[in-house]
Design a protein around this motif. Structure first.
Motif, PDB file in Angstrom:
ATOM      1  N   ASN A 203       0.837  -1.202   0.000  1.00  0.00           N
ATOM      2  CA  ASN A 203       0.000   0.000   0.000  1.00  0.00           C
ATOM      3  C   ASN A 203       0.874   1.255   0.000  1.00  0.00           C
ATOM      4  O   ASN A 203       1.874   1.324   0.727  1.00  0.00           O
ATOM      5  CB  ASN A 203      -0.904  -0.012   1.236  1.00  0.00           C
ATOM      6  N   PRO A 204       0.529   2.274  -0.780  1.00  0.00           N
ATOM      7  CA  PRO A 204       1.360   3.491  -0.836  1.00  0.00           C
ATOM      8  C   PRO A 204       1.430   4.263   0.480  1.00  0.00           C
ATOM      9  O   PRO A 204       2.370   5.038   0.689  1.00  0.00           O
ATOM     10  CB  PRO A 204       0.670   4.337  -1.920  1.00  0.00           C
ATOM     11  N   ALA A 290      20.219  -1.968  -4.771  1.00  0.00           N
ATOM     12  CA  ALA A 290      18.764  -1.954  -4.941  1.00  0.00           C
ATOM     13  C   ALA A 290      18.084  -1.338  -3.724  1.00  0.00           C
ATOM     14  O   ALA A 290      17.085  -0.610  -3.850  1.00  0.00           O
ATOM     15  CB  ALA A 290      18.249  -3.372  -5.167  1.00  0.00           C
ATOM     16  N   GLN A 291      18.619  -1.601  -2.548  1.00  0.00           N
ATOM     17  CA  GLN A 291      18.046  -1.019  -1.334  1.00  0.00           C
ATOM     18  C   GLN A 291      18.275   0.493  -1.295  1.00  0.00           C
ATOM     19  O   GLN A 291      17.384   1.258  -0.898  1.00  0.00           O
ATOM     20  CB  GLN A 291      18.664  -1.697  -0.111  1.00  0.00           C
ATOM     21  N   ARG A 292      19.454   0.922  -1.727  1.00  0.00           N
ATOM     22  CA  ARG A 292      19.723   2.365  -1.754  1.00  0.00           C
ATOM     23  C   ARG A 292      18.840   3.061  -2.790  1.00  0.00           C
ATOM     24  O   ARG A 292      18.328   4.166  -2.548  1.00  0.00           O
ATOM     25  CB  ARG A 292      21.201   2.620  -2.058  1.00  0.00           C
ATOM     26  N   VAL A 293      18.643   2.415  -3.941  1.00  0.00           N
ATOM     27  CA  VAL A 293      17.755   2.966  -4.967  1.00  0.00           C
ATOM     28  C   VAL A 293      16.337   3.074  -4.426  1.00  0.00           C
ATOM     29  O   VAL A 293      15.636   4.070  -4.646  1.00  0.00           O
ATOM     30  CB  VAL A 293      17.793   2.095  -6.242  1.00  0.00           C
ATOM     31  N   ARG A 294      15.903   2.062  -3.709  1.00  0.00           N
ATOM     32  CA  ARG A 294      14.557   2.078  -3.117  1.00  0.00           C
ATOM     33  C   ARG A 294      14.416   3.253  -2.151  1.00  0.00           C
ATOM     34  O   ARG A 294      13.413   3.978  -2.183  1.00  0.00           O
ATOM     35  CB  ARG A 294      14.290   0.745  -2.409  1.00  0.00           C
ATOM     36  N   GLU A 296      16.051   6.018  -2.138  1.00  0.00           N
ATOM     37  CA  GLU A 296      16.075   7.271  -2.898  1.00  0.00           C
ATOM     38  C   GLU A 296      14.763   7.500  -3.637  1.00  0.00           C
ATOM     39  O   GLU A 296      14.200   8.603  -3.612  1.00  0.00           O
ATOM     40  CB  GLU A 296      17.241   7.233  -3.890  1.00  0.00           C
ATOM     41  N   LYS A 297      14.256   6.454  -4.308  1.00  0.00           N
ATOM     42  CA  LYS A 297      13.028   6.599  -5.087  1.00  0.00           C
ATOM     43  C   LYS A 297      11.828   6.916  -4.199  1.00  0.00           C
ATOM     44  O   LYS A 297      10.909   7.631  -4.614  1.00  0.00           O
ATOM     45  CB  LYS A 297      12.755   5.318  -5.874  1.00  0.00           C
ATOM     46  N   LEU A 298      11.833   6.380  -2.988  1.00  0.00           N
ATOM     47  CA  LEU A 298      10.730   6.649  -2.067  1.00  0.00           C
ATOM     48  C   LEU A 298      10.909   7.967  -1.328  1.00  0.00           C
ATOM     49  O   LEU A 298      10.015   8.392  -0.581  1.00  0.00           O
ATOM     50  CB  LEU A 298      10.590   5.504  -1.058  1.00  0.00           C
ATOM     51  N   GLY A 299      12.062   8.613  -1.510  1.00  0.00           N
ATOM     52  CA  GLY A 299      12.312   9.901  -0.879  1.00  0.00           C
ATOM     53  C   GLY A 299      12.436   9.820   0.628  1.00  0.00           C
ATOM     54  O   GLY A 299      11.956  10.709   1.345  1.00  0.00           O
ATOM     55  N   LEU A 300      13.091   8.764   1.113  1.00  0.00           N
ATOM     56  CA  LEU A 300      13.170   8.526   2.549  1.00  0.00           C
ATOM     57  C   LEU A 300      14.584   8.751   3.066  1.00  0.00           C
ATOM     58  O   LEU A 300      15.563   8.465   2.378  1.00  0.00           O
ATOM     59  CB  LEU A 300      12.758   7.080   2.869  1.00  0.00           C
ATOM     60  N   GLU A 301      14.682   9.240   4.275  1.00  0.00           N
ATOM     61  CA  GLU A 301      15.978   9.307   4.941  1.00  0.00           C
ATOM     62  C   GLU A 301      16.337   7.951   5.536  1.00  0.00           C
ATOM     63  O   GLU A 301      17.504   7.558   5.555  1.00  0.00           O
ATOM     64  CB  GLU A 301      15.950  10.364   6.052  1.00  0.00           C
ATOM     65  N   ARG A 302      15.328   7.250   6.026  1.00  0.00           N
ATOM     66  CA  ARG A 302      15.538   5.941   6.646  1.00  0.00           C
ATOM     67  C   ARG A 302      14.614   4.930   5.974  1.00  0.00           C
ATOM     68  O   ARG A 302      13.399   5.108   5.949  1.00  0.00           O
ATOM     69  CB  ARG A 302      15.237   5.988   8.149  1.00  0.00           C
ATOM     70  N   LEU A 303      15.197   3.891   5.421  1.00  0.00           N
ATOM     71  CA  LEU A 303      14.423   2.812   4.820  1.00  0.00           C
ATOM     72  C   LEU A 303      14.079   1.813   5.919  1.00  0.00           C
ATOM     73  O   LEU A 303      14.961   1.293   6.600  1.00  0.00           O
ATOM     74  CB  LEU A 303      15.247   2.133   3.723  1.00  0.00           C
ATOM     75  N   ARG A 304      12.800   1.555   6.083  1.00  0.00           N
ATOM     76  CA  ARG A 304      12.343   0.707   7.178  1.00  0.00           C
ATOM     77  C   ARG A 304      11.832  -0.635   6.621  1.00  0.00           C
ATOM     78  O   ARG A 304      11.521  -0.751   5.428  1.00  0.00           O
ATOM     79  CB  ARG A 304      11.237   1.412   7.957  1.00  0.00           C
ATOM     80  N   PRO A 305      11.710  -1.665   7.465  1.00  0.00           N
ATOM     81  CA  PRO A 305      11.288  -2.979   6.969  1.00  0.00           C
ATOM     82  C   PRO A 305       9.944  -2.967   6.255  1.00  0.00           C
ATOM     83  O   PRO A 305       9.709  -3.787   5.361  1.00  0.00           O
ATOM     84  CB  PRO A 305      11.239  -3.832   8.245  1.00  0.00           C
ATOM     85  N   VAL A 310       6.431  -1.953  -1.175  1.00  0.00           N
ATOM     86  CA  VAL A 310       5.715  -0.920  -1.916  1.00  0.00           C
ATOM     87  C   VAL A 310       6.377  -0.712  -3.275  1.00  0.00           C
ATOM     88  O   VAL A 310       7.602  -0.733  -3.404  1.00  0.00           O
ATOM     89  CB  VAL A 310       5.664   0.400  -1.114  1.00  0.00           C
ATOM     90  N   SER A 311       5.562  -0.532  -4.297  1.00  0.00           N
ATOM     91  CA  SER A 311       6.088  -0.382  -5.652  1.00  0.00           C
ATOM     92  C   SER A 311       6.847   0.931  -5.796  1.00  0.00           C
ATOM     93  O   SER A 311       6.472   1.959  -5.229  1.00  0.00           O
ATOM     94  CB  SER A 311       4.940  -0.429  -6.661  1.00  0.00           C
TER      95      SER A 311
END
Length: 592
Positions: A203-204, A290-294, A296-305, A310-311
């Motif tokens: 879900n977005p 791929a995780q770093r790209v994710r 960046e693409k989601l515009g997040l400072e912290r990528l969470r589990p 999410v697409s």
């Protein structure tokens, strides 16, 4: 989300099990027939064959018994999985386990009889039986793992107890799991279960994803001790069987599988499993990228589990009805030839897919494709009108077509080693992604996202799972107690190695068990992704013709897995195929 009763689904979208048996009573009659055939086979195996004709009779009867067992398993499995609350289906499964327990000692007697032949005598007897030679030689090699009739009977009698841990693990994800109820951003209420957990995590709305993740794992962690204890008991039983039968380890026992079982056990050398893990671990940078790209693409400072599913595609995901998805899949298979596409269309027209999720249907898995040599394949799907489940249908159709080709021969070879079996299914996903990319628009954007997820999941996350299961298995084999803390620490260490970009600060540690399959099964997806990427490259550059690939599918049951990989110009004993797969995945990231 309310699921409809299965009776409300148009029969066109429900598989027709009368193609196997007209009625449950016919299943019972077939079970009784198998019992009689087993008595005959046991009588034949009581004496060592002395002529080529006697050897052929023994092998033919063995093959016939496996064919009947496959049909019983297929019907029992499918009828139970579309009606999980059915008492009659549960009774049928119990009867099947009893039949299997009676089957194994007789199959062991066949192997013992072949093993009693001297090498010279065996060669003389099998020489005129060209079509049986590989089958007979493989059965004979297994004799070294067969024990005395008394021991074989004890092993068979304890099958019900040894499989108890699997039933416990299944109950945790079905009857005992109390699905958390959450309100979606659109106001709809949904119960989060193993079958729709990934969908809800796509879900977005990020806050909703967080709530899904936390609620789901809070419920799952309620069973942490049970999951680990059941896993430990499953591994202990596997270690005991491996020791009793003279295998070097659980891994040595497990790297011999085929599906459906025809008696063959084509071994994949244990060092290949080591090579898989070493090679993937040496090529983790594309996965980390791929995780770093994710992030960046989601515009997040912290990528969470809860950001994993999410697409990354910008346009809204298109809704796909089943007929549209079906045509997309068929169009995508054009590189495999007109004859292949015609077979795929015939399968889809033949009521062999149970398409939609319904009440009491098994929905804890997205889809799967069981089969028998006599009846062919069936697909249990849970299509939800989206890109992800369209790809799941394509994946399972790859298995179904592989079955269609390998069952052109006799039952004994109408099977596929597990080391090879994921190549055709993942190839289907690659072809579908490419076709959607050619279509353009929102479909292309979401297909590219799915393409990256397909390779990330099969090549990298399944390597992580393979490493985790190996760690648990070796813990038990070394005599150490498998505790919740040990399991949790092993999983946390692998997350740190494979998924370092994800920030887990403040997130409760996850508990994972050994799963419902045999302990060593995740490696096959790594090999499948590696093989499928190689096949796609060779189809594209013309070094592999479509008819050669179809011929490859027809021969998987006739040779050991290393020979099948060699036929695709792959040496999976080296790092090279995995390095090339990682490089291809890295290239896919450029398009995100």
């Amino acid at each position: 989300m309310h699921l409809p009763p299965r009776t409300e689904i148009d029969p066109e979208y429900r598989f027709d099990l009368t193609a196997i048996f007209d009625a449950p009573a016919d299943w019972s009659a077939a079970r009784d027939d198998l019992r009689e055939r087993l008595e005959r086979l046991e009588s034949l195996a009581a004496d060592t064959p002395e002529t080529a004709a006697e050897l052929e009779e023994l092998l033919a009867e063995t093959e016939a018994c496996y064919e009947r067992r496959q049909r019983l398993e297929l019907y029992a499995q499918l009828s139970k999985n579309v009606n999980t609350d059915s008492e009659s289906a549960a009774d049928r499964e119990r009867a099947l386990r009893e039949a299997t327990a009676a089957f194994e000692p007789v199959a062991a007697a066949v192997r013992r009889a072949l093993g009693d032949l001297s090498e010279g005598t065996f060669d003389d007897l099998v020489e005129p039986l060209e079509e049986y030679r590989y089958y007979a030689a493989n059965l004979r090699r297994q004799a070294s793992h067969v024990r005395s009739p008394a021991v074989e009977d004890v092993i068979a009698d304890h099958e019900e107890a040894r499989s108890g841990s699997d039933r416990i693990l299944r109950e945790i994800t079905t009857a005992d799991f109390d699905p958390p109820t959450l309100e979606r951003p659109d106001g709809e209420t949904v119960q989060v279960r193993p079958g729709n957990y990934r969908t809800e995590l796509s879900n977005p709305d990020r806050d909703y994803r967080r709530r899904v993740y936390e609620a789901y794992h809070a419920e799952r962690n309620r069973f942490a001790a049970t999951i680990v204890r059941a896993s430990a008991e499953k591994l202990a039983a596997a270690a005991t069987e491996a020791d009793v039968r003279g295998y070097d380890s659980i891994r040595d026992r497990d790297l011999r599988g085929t599906y459906p079982e025809s008696g063959l056990e084509p071994a994949l050398p244990e060092p290949v499993h080591d090579t898989i893990l070493e090679a993937v671990r040496a090529n983790l940078e594309p996965y980390h990228r791929a995780q770093r790209v994710r992030r960046e693409k989601l515009g997040l400072e912290r990528l969470r589990p809860w950001d994993r599913r999410v697409s990354l595609a910008d346009p809204p995901e298109p809704d796909l009805d089943y007929e549209e998805s079906r045509e997309l899949i068929l169009e995508s298979l054009a590189p495999l030839g007109e004859e292949y596409v015609a077979r795929a269309r015939a399968f889809l027209d033949d009521r062999r897919i149970d398409v939609y999720p319904t009440q009491d249907k098994r929905t804890d898995i997205p889809a799967y494709c069981p089969s028998s040599a006599a009846d062919g394949a069936f697909v249990l799907a849970n299509f939800r009108g989206d890109v992800r489940t369209t790809f799941y249908v394509a994946h399972e159709l790859g298995h179904a077509l592989a079955v269609a080709y390998n069952r052109e021969g006799p039952t004994r070879y109408a099977t596929c080693p597990t080391a090879v079996c994921e190549i055709p299914s993942i190839l289907h996903e690659l072809l579908l992604a490419e076709h959607c990319l050619e279509r353009g628009g929102a479909l292309a954007a979401h297909a590219r996202n799915r393409l990256v997820e397909c390779i990330a999941g099969n090549l990298y996350r399944n390597a992580r799972t393979a490493a985790y299961n190996h760690a648990l298995a070796t813990t038990v084999e070394s005599g150490e107690d498998l505790t919740v803390e040990r399991a949790r620490n092993a999983y946390a260490d692998l997350l740190e190695e494979f998924d370092p970009v994800y920030d887990r600060d403040g997130v409760a540690d996850r508990i994972e068990g050994i799963g419902l399959r045999i302990p060593y099964s995740s490696y096959q997806y790594v090999l499948g992704a590696t093989g499928a990427l190689a096949v796609r490259d060779r189809l594209r550059d013309g070094t592999l013709a479509a008819d050669e690939y179809r011929g490859f599918l027809g021969r998987t049951g006739r040779r050991p897995p290393l020979e099948s990989f060699a036929a695709l110009d792959l040496d999976v004993r080296s790092h090279d195929p995995f390095e090339r797969a990682a490089a291809t995945f890295d290239g896919y990231l450029d398009g995100l």
